[in-house]
Design an enzyme around this catalytic site. Sequence first.
Site, PDB file in Angstrom:
ATOM      1  N   GLY A 328       3.461  -5.450   0.548  1.00 58.29           N
ATOM      2  CA  GLY A 328       4.487  -4.983  -0.373  1.00 58.29           C
ATOM      3  C   GLY A 328       4.323  -3.506  -0.699  1.00 58.29           C
ATOM      4  O   GLY A 328       3.872  -2.706   0.138  1.00 58.29           O
ATOM      5  N   SER A 329       4.642  -3.143  -1.918  1.00 55.40           N
ATOM      6  CA  SER A 329       4.633  -1.730  -2.308  1.00 55.40           C
ATOM      7  C   SER A 329       3.233  -1.138  -2.407  1.00 55.40           C
ATOM      8  O   SER A 329       3.098   0.088  -2.529  1.00 55.40           O
ATOM      9  CB  SER A 329       5.365  -1.551  -3.642  1.00 55.40           C
ATOM     10  OG  SER A 329       6.744  -1.818  -3.488  1.00 55.40           O
ATOM     11  N   THR A 330       2.185  -1.966  -2.365  1.00 53.90           N
ATOM     12  CA  THR A 330       0.827  -1.397  -2.356  1.00 53.90           C
ATOM     13  C   THR A 330       0.576  -0.618  -1.062  1.00 53.90           C
ATOM     14  O   THR A 330      -0.398   0.122  -0.960  1.00 53.90           O
ATOM     15  CB  THR A 330      -0.238  -2.499  -2.500  1.00 53.90           C
ATOM     16  OG1 THR A 330      -0.171  -3.392  -1.384  1.00 53.90           O
ATOM     17  CG2 THR A 330      -0.043  -3.279  -3.784  1.00 53.90           C
TER      18      THR A 330
END
Length: 661
Positions: A328-330
């Site tokens: 994801g956005s990590t």
Amino acid sequence: MTELRNVEADLAQFRTRLLVIGLAVVFAFGLIAARMVYLQVVRHDDLLAQAESNRTAVLPVVPNRGQIVDRNGRVLATNYSAYTLEITPSRVLDMEATIAQLGELMEITPRDQRRFRKLLEESHRFDSLPIRTRLTDEEVARFTVQRYRFPGVDVRARLLRQYPNGETASHVVGYIGRINQREKESIADWDEEEQANYRGTEYIGKLGAEQSYEQTLHGTTGFERVETSAGGRAVRSLANTPATPGDTVVLSIDIQLQKLIEDMFGERRGALVAIDPRTGEVLAFVSKPTFDPNLFVEGIDVENWRALNESLDKPLLNRALRGTYPPGSTYKPFMALGALETGARSAQTVINDPGFWMFGSHRFRSHGDGGLGAVDMKRSIVKSSNTYYYSLANEMGVDAMHDFMKPLGFGQITGIDLRGEVRGVLPSQAWKRNTYKRPDQQRWYPGETISLGIGQGYNSFTVLQLAHAMATLANGGIKHAPHLTMATENVITRERSPLPTPPAVSLGYKPEHVRTVLEAMQAVTTEGTSTRVFAGAGYASGGKTGTAQAVTIGQRDRYDARKMEEHQRDHALYVAFAPVDQPRVAIALVVENAGFGAAHAAPIARRVFDYLLLDQYPNPQDLAAVRVGQASAPMGVPLKASAMPWPPETAATPAPLRVTP
């Protein structure tokens, strides 16, 4: 007329007969003498050895297995002595009748019988198998009086493995179990010296550190020569070579921190890995749910095995090591660093984020209808702009992203000292050609590149890989191999020997590029998605929240967790490091199907940092809120971590053997 005998002839005949008999006797005694010379002289050594083997027996002396302790010396695995009631199936005529009669002398529960029958199926008939463990002195005395009634049954004194913390850190510590047929065949391929060291050994490490450090923990087998009776029982000891106990294995985890993290997950599934970026030491290695390793020591019964193996929550799966998730956005901070290092973008490049990004006729969603407007690199991380990274992925291309991410450890085996690590997927055109069979599946389509930029698509990594990459970034691009074991300790001399680790590797990042990304991650905690969680922290940290799809949502559909099955909801992720000026800990964690990373993952990371950097432990009210995802910054007055009792009052003991649901 009287016949006169020829005396001389008779005497001659007698003498001849006497001579023949004498020669025969001499020859016979000669044969006996020759045989005696052959037996007493020629074969003396061989026959003496055979005689000794009939009179004596050489028995292996199994060494005491080494302990496993945490970085502070707290015991994670040890041994305790106990009497066990054991049956050798080959010497028992009627097994059911024997068990029933034994049940009249002492309690043999249905669970004991189920476990024994499972062992019976997996073992040879001449193996001695336990049907009851931890006999009391009264039970031993009661059986001893009646022993003559039970051929093939005996009481033995054994050292049994004990995991005093029960379910805590079970995936790290692992467990031992009886050597199965497959493992016996594997041991048969060892060299003679290694095989000799396992004579008499019935148990071997099956999982975790127990398996990875089997040779270190096992020790060196000794031997005892005993005189035996006609019935084969030992009468007295003639000579012995004592066994050498196994070494103590010192893990780098802090078991109190480990338990705190497991408590904060509550009934939720997930994983967390915390690494010291300066050394690669793993400070916490959590997989939830857990299981009680004590169940496996003497062989798990069918009921408990079915409960563990068939549970939808998969407690036997080491999610930190073997679970793979879209980041994801990590993933965005690493994409930003890749843009800087490859020259794809500068930190000042501004992209307009209208809330979507168009690729041909396909609309990729970002932040709803409003969007974020003008976005540079820092703001793209702080506000988590999808549009920024859609366009960046399109500019870089799948192979350029692959080549940059690979040295960071994404989609690679990290080499941690636990067996069973999986690689995950770091996609590339070559990967797709090698993975799929049909030509249309092997082709890489440009549209598949776009979602890779926000950590979706084919991207699938372990939490360990995320933590390893975060540690490398926080350490300025200097990569240390993650490891769970700090040292081994000789149980006799108490000499501690640090384990060798591979030398650190510099990935050659420009310091200004690393600083740009880390400063943007710090801003996430002061003006971004995790601001509320880190409000009032006594240190500066950096982080990035992430929410990863567990199932694909249509472009025209809106995500609504209330309308979805629990296992279809988004995963909550968070990567972080602290303190900013000299990072001492890097974290990656996922809470499965929990939703937003800021609400469910970041609060756990905050309290891990508080524990390690401020010696703070959440109070019961705060801990309860974290467990159900209802916390942000810590509530109330925290407790002092170093003053917390250990073991805690709720710590598991070896007696209550239970399965975590």
